[in-house]
Write a protein that holds these residues in place. Structure first.
Motif, PDB file in Angstrom:
ATOM      1  N   LEU A 149       0.814  -1.213   0.000  1.00 12.23           N
ATOM      2  CA  LEU A 149       0.000   0.000   0.000  1.00 12.23           C
ATOM      3  C   LEU A 149       0.849   1.265   0.000  1.00 12.23           C
ATOM      4  N   SER A 150       1.949   1.253   0.776  1.00  8.34           N
ATOM      5  CA  SER A 150       2.799   2.450   0.842  1.00  8.34           C
ATOM      6  C   SER A 150       3.371   2.796  -0.526  1.00  8.34           C
ATOM      7  N   THR A 151       3.735   1.764  -1.306  1.00  7.60           N
ATOM      8  CA  THR A 151       4.278   1.995  -2.642  1.00  7.60           C
ATOM      9  C   THR A 151       3.205   2.567  -3.562  1.00  7.60           C
ATOM     10  N   TYR A 152       1.996   2.006  -3.492  1.00  6.84           N
ATOM     11  CA  TYR A 152       0.901   2.534  -4.303  1.00  6.84           C
ATOM     12  C   TYR A 152       0.612   3.990  -3.944  1.00  6.84           C
ATOM     13  N   ASN A 153       0.624   4.302  -2.656  1.00  9.22           N
ATOM     14  CA  ASN A 153       0.338   5.679  -2.237  1.00  9.22           C
ATOM     15  C   ASN A 153       1.394   6.660  -2.718  1.00  9.22           C
ATOM     16  N   VAL A 154       2.644   6.216  -2.740  1.00 13.42           N
ATOM     17  CA  VAL A 154       3.716   7.065  -3.266  1.00 13.42           C
ATOM     18  C   VAL A 154       3.499   7.322  -4.752  1.00 13.42           C
ATOM     19  N   ARG A 155       3.080   6.297  -5.475  1.00  9.94           N
ATOM     20  CA  ARG A 155       2.828   6.443  -6.914  1.00  9.94           C
ATOM     21  C   ARG A 155       1.634   7.375  -7.157  1.00  9.94           C
ATOM     22  N   ILE A 156       0.576   7.194  -6.368  1.00 13.21           N
ATOM     23  CA  ILE A 156      -0.606   8.055  -6.501  1.00 13.21           C
ATOM     24  C   ILE A 156      -0.235   9.509  -6.228  1.00 13.21           C
ATOM     25  N   GLN A 157       0.519   9.727  -5.157  1.00  8.37           N
ATOM     26  CA  GLN A 157       0.931  11.087  -4.809  1.00  8.37           C
ATOM     27  C   GLN A 157       1.837  11.684  -5.876  1.00  8.37           C
ATOM     28  N   LEU A 198      -4.901   4.194 -11.348  1.00  3.03           N
ATOM     29  CA  LEU A 198      -4.005   3.328 -10.576  1.00  3.03           C
ATOM     30  C   LEU A 198      -4.715   2.814  -9.324  1.00  3.03           C
ATOM     31  N   LEU A 199      -5.460   3.705  -8.657  1.00  3.95           N
ATOM     32  CA  LEU A 199      -6.222   3.317  -7.469  1.00  3.95           C
ATOM     33  C   LEU A 199      -7.268   2.255  -7.818  1.00  3.95           C
ATOM     34  N   GLU A 200      -7.984   2.489  -8.915  1.00  8.71           N
ATOM     35  CA  GLU A 200      -9.020   1.537  -9.323  1.00  8.71           C
ATOM     36  C   GLU A 200      -8.419   0.188  -9.694  1.00  8.71           C
ATOM     37  N   GLY A 201      -7.254   0.237 -10.338  1.00 10.17           N
ATOM     38  CA  GLY A 201      -6.562  -1.011 -10.680  1.00 10.17           C
ATOM     39  C   GLY A 201      -6.116  -1.766  -9.448  1.00 10.17           C
ATOM     40  N   MET A 202      -5.667  -1.015  -8.450  1.00 12.75           N
ATOM     41  CA  MET A 202      -5.251  -1.614  -7.181  1.00 12.75           C
ATOM     42  C   MET A 202      -6.427  -2.321  -6.518  1.00 12.75           C
ATOM     43  N   ILE A 203      -7.592  -1.680  -6.532  1.00 12.91           N
ATOM     44  CA  ILE A 203      -8.791  -2.262  -5.928  1.00 12.91           C
ATOM     45  C   ILE A 203      -9.214  -3.522  -6.685  1.00 12.91           C
ATOM     46  N   CYS A 204      -9.129  -3.475  -8.029  1.00 15.80           N
ATOM     47  CA  CYS A 204      -9.485  -4.646  -8.849  1.00 15.80           C
ATOM     48  C   CYS A 204      -8.583  -5.837  -8.551  1.00 15.80           C
TER      49      CYS A 204
END
Length: 396
Positions: A245-253, A267-273
Motif C-alpha cells: 500500500l505504501s508503494t501505491y500511495n507514493v505512486r498516486i501522490q 491506478l487506485l481503481e486497478g489496485m482495488i481490482c
C-alpha cells in the motif's frame, strides 16, 4: 558563559516556570501539563526571547514525543524570526544539563540545528560528542545526515556519507543508506541511487519498502515514468519484494503532484481490482490532486466514495476541500463540507472561514453566518475581536 552561570540560569528559569507556564495556579503542573502549556504558548508567541523562556521553563527532554514536538515548534518559529543566535544559546545551555549528556539528546540537537539550517553547528555538535563522554554511533551519524537533508545541503550529505564513517569508524546501516537515497532523490539525482543499491548488496544490507518508495518518488519528481516500471521490476525480480500500500500511495501522490490525477485514479481503481485495499491516505492524495487541478466534481465524488467505504477523512483533508472549493467559487459545497468539519471540532483558518461567512451574508443566510461565527469564537478566543467586527455588521 561559565558552567556555573549556565546552571544558575537554568535553575532560575525552572523556578520561573510557575509564573510563565501557570501564572494563575497555585498547583504545580505535571511534566505533561508543562509541555502542553508550552506548546500552546509557543504557537501564539511572537517574541523570540519569550519563546526561549517558555522552553526553559518547561524543562523539555527528547525522551518524550510531546517534548520533541515542543522543541521542533520552537526551533521552527525561531528560525522564521531569524533568531539563530537564540537557538545556539538555548541548545548549548541544554548540553550542560546532566540528564541530557547522552547520544539521544545530542542526536536530537543535531536534527534541530539542521531544521534551523545551522548545519555547521550540527556538525560541530557531532564532532564534540566525546567532549560530553558520549560515544558516537550510527544513530548520531544518521541524525547528521538527516540534518543535512533538512538544511537542503545535499553536497554535505554526500561528503558526510563518504568521509565520516571512515574517520569515526562507524558502520552505515539501512537507515544510513535510505537517507542518502532520499538526498539523491530530493536533489534530482535519482539515477545515482543504483550505486548505493550496489554498495548495499556488497554489504549484504537488504533494501526495504522505504528504499524503493523513496526511489519511485524521485523518479516521478524527475518525470522518469519508464524508470518507475524498471524499479518495480527490480523490486520483484531481484529482491522478491512486491508493491504494498505504501508503494501505491507514493505512486498516486507522485502522479497527483504532476497534475496527472486521472492516471492516479486509474491506478487506485486497478489496485482495488487486484484485491488490494486503499486507505484514507490514498483518497486524500487524489482529492488534493483533483482540487489543485480545479476538478472539483471528481474531488467531491471521491470524498463521498471515501466516506461510504468507511475511510475517515482527517482535519487536513476537510481544510483542503473547504479552501479549494471556496477559491473555486463553489461556496455551496464548501459550506456543506465546512459544517461537517466543524461538527468534528475541526475549523479551517480565519481567511478561509471569512470567505465562507461573507458568502453566507451575500446570499442572506444570516442565521447560518451567526451560527458559524458563534462556533468559531467558542473554539478560538484569540480571534474573537476580528469576528466581533464581522458579526456586528450582520443584520440583527
Amino acid at each position: 558563559m561559565s558552567l556555573l552561570t549556565r546552571l544558575r540560569h537554568i535553575f532560575q528559569n525552572r523556578h520561573f516556570s510557575t509564573t510563565i507556564l501557570s501564572p494563575n495556579s497555585a498547583t504545580p503542573l505535571t511534566t505533561k501539563q508543562k509541555t502542553r502549556t508550552a506548546i500552546s504558548l509557543i504557537k501564539t508567541e511572537k517574541n523570540p526571547e519569550r519563546i526561549l523562556e517558555i522552553c526553559r521553563a518547561a524543562a523539555l527532554t527528547p525522551d518524550s514525543q510531546l517534548d520533541r514536538v515542543a522543541f521542533s515548534l520552537a526551533v521552527s518559529k525561531l528560525t522564521a524570526a531569524n533568531h539563530f543566535d537564540g537557538i545556539r544559546r538555548f541548545l548549548d545551555e541544554l548540553k550542560t544539563r546532566p540528564d541530557l549528556r547522552n547520544e539521544r539528546f545530542l542526536s536530537h540537537a543535531i536534527v534541530l540545528y539542521g531544521r534551523a539550517t545551522m548545519l555547521d553547528h550540527a556538525i560541530r555538535t557531532f564532532k564534540e560528542s566525546e567532549d560530553f563522554n558520549v560515544t558516537r554511533s550510527v544513530k548520531s551519524l544518521n541524525s547528521l545526515l538527516f540534518a543535512a537533508i533538512a538544511a537542503k545541503n545535499y553536497k554535505e550529505v554526500s561528503r558526510i556519507y563518504l568521509e565520516f564513517p571512515k574517520i569515526y569508524s562507524i558502520e552505515p546501516d539501512l537507515d544510513t543508506y535510505n537517507l542518502v537515497i532520499k538526498s539523491f532523490c530530493e536533489s534530482g539525482s535519482c539515477g545515482s541511487v543504483y550505486s548505493i543499491l550496489d554498495e548495499m548488496d556488497r554489504k549484504s544490507i537488504k533494501p526495504n519498502a522505504t528504499t524503493f518508495s523513496t526511489l519511485i518518488s524521485g523518479c516521478y519528481k524527475e518525470e522518469k515514468f519508464e524508470e518507475v516500471g524498471k524499479v518495480l521490476k527490480l523490486m520483484e525480480e531481484k529482491y522478491r519484494m512486491y508493491p504494498g500500500l505504501s508503494t501505491y500511495n507514493v505512486r498516486i501522490q507522485g502522479l497527483c503532484k504532476l497534475k496527472r490525477s486521472k492516471e492516479a485514479k486509474a491506478l487506485l481503481e486497478g489496485m482495488i481490482c487486484r484485491g488490494r485495499k486503499p486507505n484514507s491516505v490514498s483518497y486524500s492524495h487524489l482529492i488534493h490532486g483533483f482540487c489543485k487541478e480545479g476538478n472539483f466534481d471528481d474531488a467531491k465524488s471521491l470524498f463521498s466514495v471515501m466516506k461510504k467505504r468507511g475511510y475517515l477523512p482527517d482535519g487536513d483533508l476537510y481544510f483542503t476541500l473547504v479552501y479549494y472549493l471556496s477559491e473555486g467559487g463553489d461556496f455551496e459545497s464548501a459550506f456543506e463540507v465546512c459544517k461537517e468539519s466543524m461538527a468534528k471540532g475541526w475549523i479551517p483558518n480565519f481567511t478561509t472561514m471569512k470567505k465562507v461567512v461573507n458568502w453566507l451574508v451575500s446570499v442572506e443566510k444570516f442565521d447560518d453566518a451567526k451560527d458559524v461565527i458563534k462556533q468559531i469564537k467558542g473554539k478560538f478566543a484569540a480571534n474573537s475581536d476580528k469576528w466581533d467586527e464581522i458579526e456586528a455588521a450582520l443584520p440583527q
